[in-house]
Design a protein around this motif. Structure first.
Motif, PDB file in Angstrom:
ATOM      1  N   LEU A 110      -2.715   0.919  -6.341  1.00 28.73           N
ATOM      2  CA  LEU A 110      -2.150  -0.285  -5.730  1.00 28.73           C
ATOM      3  C   LEU A 110      -2.315  -0.187  -4.220  1.00 28.73           C
ATOM      4  O   LEU A 110      -1.756   0.708  -3.585  1.00 28.73           O
ATOM      5  N   CYS A 111      -3.109  -1.084  -3.673  1.00 28.13           N
ATOM      6  CA  CYS A 111      -3.498  -0.984  -2.265  1.00 28.13           C
ATOM      7  C   CYS A 111      -2.991  -2.211  -1.516  1.00 28.13           C
ATOM      8  O   CYS A 111      -3.307  -3.341  -1.883  1.00 28.13           O
ATOM      9  N   ASP A 153       0.709  -9.063  -0.340  1.00 25.90           N
ATOM     10  CA  ASP A 153       2.036  -9.587  -0.684  1.00 25.90           C
ATOM     11  C   ASP A 153       2.961  -8.401  -0.997  1.00 25.90           C
ATOM     12  O   ASP A 153       3.009  -7.920  -2.132  1.00 25.90           O
ATOM     13  N   LYS A 154       3.680  -7.936   0.011  1.00 24.05           N
ATOM     14  CA  LYS A 154       4.335  -6.627  -0.094  1.00 24.05           C
ATOM     15  C   LYS A 154       5.854  -6.645  -0.029  1.00 24.05           C
ATOM     16  O   LYS A 154       6.487  -5.642  -0.308  1.00 24.05           O
ATOM     17  N   ASP A 155       6.442  -7.756   0.435  1.00 19.82           N
ATOM     18  CA  ASP A 155       7.894  -7.745   0.684  1.00 19.82           C
ATOM     19  C   ASP A 155       8.637  -8.624  -0.315  1.00 19.82           C
ATOM     20  O   ASP A 155       8.122  -9.653  -0.752  1.00 19.82           O
ATOM     21  N   GLU A 194       3.816  -9.243  -5.209  1.00 19.52           N
ATOM     22  CA  GLU A 194       2.800  -8.573  -6.051  1.00 19.52           C
ATOM     23  C   GLU A 194       3.025  -7.063  -6.043  1.00 19.52           C
ATOM     24  O   GLU A 194       2.828  -6.387  -7.037  1.00 19.52           O
ATOM     25  N   PHE A 195       3.403  -6.551  -4.874  1.00 20.06           N
ATOM     26  CA  PHE A 195       3.623  -5.110  -4.753  1.00 20.06           C
ATOM     27  C   PHE A 195       4.701  -4.643  -5.738  1.00 20.06           C
ATOM     28  O   PHE A 195       4.509  -3.682  -6.483  1.00 20.06           O
ATOM     29  N   GLU A 196       5.830  -5.357  -5.743  1.00 19.68           N
ATOM     30  CA  GLU A 196       6.929  -4.992  -6.661  1.00 19.68           C
ATOM     31  C   GLU A 196       6.477  -5.097  -8.117  1.00 19.68           C
ATOM     32  O   GLU A 196       6.860  -4.293  -8.956  1.00 19.68           O
ATOM     33  N   LYS A 197       5.641  -6.120  -8.383  1.00 20.09           N
ATOM     34  CA  LYS A 197       5.214  -6.352  -9.763  1.00 20.09           C
ATOM     35  C   LYS A 197       4.391  -5.162 -10.285  1.00 20.09           C
ATOM     36  O   LYS A 197       4.556  -4.731 -11.422  1.00 20.09           O
ATOM     37  N   HIS A 198       3.524  -4.637  -9.446  1.00 18.05           N
ATOM     38  CA  HIS A 198       2.612  -3.576  -9.896  1.00 18.05           C
ATOM     39  C   HIS A 198       3.174  -2.163  -9.695  1.00 18.05           C
ATOM     40  O   HIS A 198       2.663  -1.201 -10.278  1.00 18.05           O
ATOM     41  N   ARG A 257      11.977   3.086  -8.708  1.00 19.42           N
ATOM     42  CA  ARG A 257      11.344   2.198  -9.698  1.00 19.42           C
ATOM     43  C   ARG A 257       9.885   2.585  -9.975  1.00 19.42           C
ATOM     44  O   ARG A 257       9.291   2.129 -10.941  1.00 19.42           O
ATOM     45  N   ALA A 258       9.311   3.413  -9.086  1.00 18.92           N
ATOM     46  CA  ALA A 258       7.881   3.757  -9.197  1.00 18.92           C
ATOM     47  C   ALA A 258       7.754   5.024 -10.047  1.00 18.92           C
ATOM     48  O   ALA A 258       7.395   6.093  -9.548  1.00 18.92           O
TER      49      ALA A 258
END
Ligand code: NDP
Length: 386
Positions: free
Chosen positions: A5-6, A77-79, A84-88, A112-113
């Motif tokens: 995830l980048c 899309d990170k915050d 998207e960041f939270e989704k992946h 969560r990760a």
């Protein structure tokens, strides 16, 4: 197969790829301290000098990762909880992020990760990761040490000259069709003969000192470990035991230390009050090294002449961030370490770290910040968990 995830900054508003004004960038193979530049075995997925730090550039990683059967997700899309960041994040084995557009890996996000093994900073400065939580979760944190140190050092010199010569308002006068020289020069001075002090003389701080020597400033520094007598002599450096004893005599103070819990708000009202009236404060390290509103007060009162740099909190800075409109500021967005020249090196370093990780070979010691449940490599020298 791994999900990578980048998080990268958005493409230019004018479209991708941009029109390049130059056809090449110099090839740098060794840094000042003898460290070699990144040398991945796999072919780079880009031509050095291309914009790879934005979403469409993908740090040039897609062909390498997909060639091994891994999945690459690239987003800006990170915050926020719906990003998207939270989704992946829950499925990601590797997270890649740049300090210029940081995907904040907080304690809550790390919890969560559950599959996360590697948090890779494409650049330098991993304070956007909760290092203590990463260590506890046995996540390796690595960054491309050295890749953009000179890029930042050059930006420091640029900012110093811009502020001391009143360059930005004078440029506006020219663009606006004016010619009032008196307005331009009533805040304009030469650097020659001034006192310059750096808080931290590591890779960037020392590079700034070396570049300032020919300008004829008197050079000062403080950090916990003294530099060698040879370097002190070569540059004519004056060592100060701490920041409090350095700042009172300096015309310029430059912050070049990492952000960790005990350096948070190092420059507060008290430290700023110790500074010489009319001094310039430069900060390209991390915004939270200073108290945001104390800086505004010190500039507005005229106690410090100007504040400049490129680091903010949070990033991207909200439109109402007071440093955007504060008088006498030499701020830019967080750009100093992400010139096209720097991108070529840190994208290659990102590939080198990924190769080590997927090949199961050791990541270079100088790239490690957290490993094996604690600070490691450069992290053990540069950061403190408390
Ligand atoms: P280094 O680790 O090489 O240097 C940091 C120096 O700070 C060390 O020499 C260390 O010396 C000193 N230091 C650490 N803590 C303290 C302290 N409490 N008081 C005084 N000195 C201290 O880091 P770099 O020069 O590579 O980078 C510095 C920072 O710049 C990074 O952490 C990052 O946050 C920022 N950066 C910003 C970029 C940008 O784009 N704006 C890009 C790259 C980096 P000692 O241990 O002897 O105290």
């Amino acid at each position: 197969m791994a999900k990578v995830l980048c998080v990268l900054y958005p493409d230019p508003v004018s479209g991708y790829p941009p029109h390049y004004v130059r056809d090449d960038v110099p090839v740098i193979t060794t840094y000042d301290n003898g460290q070699t530049a990144p040398a991945p075995k796999a072919a780079l997925g880009f031509k050095p000098g291309e914009l790879v730090g934005s979403v469409s550039g993908e740090l040039g990683l897609r062909s390498y990762l997909e060639g091994l059967g891994h999945e690459l997700i690239v987003t800006s899309d990170k915050d926020g909880p719906d990003s998207e960041f939270e989704k992946h994040l829950p499925d990601a084995e590797v997270v890649i992020s740049q300090p210029f557009w940081p995907a904040y890996l907080t304690r809550e996000r790390i919890a969560r990760a559950r599959k996360l093994k590697l948090a890779l900073t494409a650049g330098i400065g991993s304070d956007h990761v909760d290092l203590e939580a990463a260590a506890r979760a046995h996540i390796t944190v690595a960054e491309v040490t050295g890749s953009n140190s000179i890029s930042v050092a050059e930006h420091v010199i640029l900012t110093m000259l811009a502020l001391v010569r009143n360059y930005l308002p004078s440029h506006d006068v020219a663009v606006d069709g004016g010619w009032n020289i008196a307005d331009c020069v009533s805040r304009s001075y030469d650097m020659e003969g001034m006192q310059f002090g750096t808080i931290g003389a590591g890779r960037i701080g020392l590079a700034v000192l070396r570049r300032l020597k020919p300008f004829g400033l008197q050079l000062h520094y403080t950090q916990r470990h003294r530099l060698s007598a040879d370097i002190e002599q070569e540059l004519g450096l004056t060592f100060h035991p701490d920041a409090a004893s350095l700042v009172g005599t300096q015309d310029f103070v430059s912050l070049q230390i990492p952000l960790y819990p005990s350096t948070m708000h190092f420059f507060d009202d008290k430290m700023l009050a110790r500074m010489k009236r009319g001094a310039y404060l430069i900060n390209t390290a991390r915004a939270e090294l200073v108290d945001r509103d104390a800086v505004v007060r010190a500039v507005k009162s005229g106690h410090i002449a100007a504040y400049g740099g490129d680091v903010w909190f949070p990033e991207p800075a909200p439109p109402a961030h007071p440093w955007r409109t504060m008088p006498f500021n030499g701020m830019t967005p967080h750009i100093s370490g992400t010139s096209l020249s720097a991108q070529a090196r840190y994208a290659a370093g990102t590939l080198e770290i990924l190769e080590s990780y997927f090949d199961g070979t050791p990541i270079r010691e100088e790239y490690l910040i957290v490993d094996g449940g604690g600070l490691a490599g450069t992290g053990a020298r540069s950061y403190k968990l408390m």
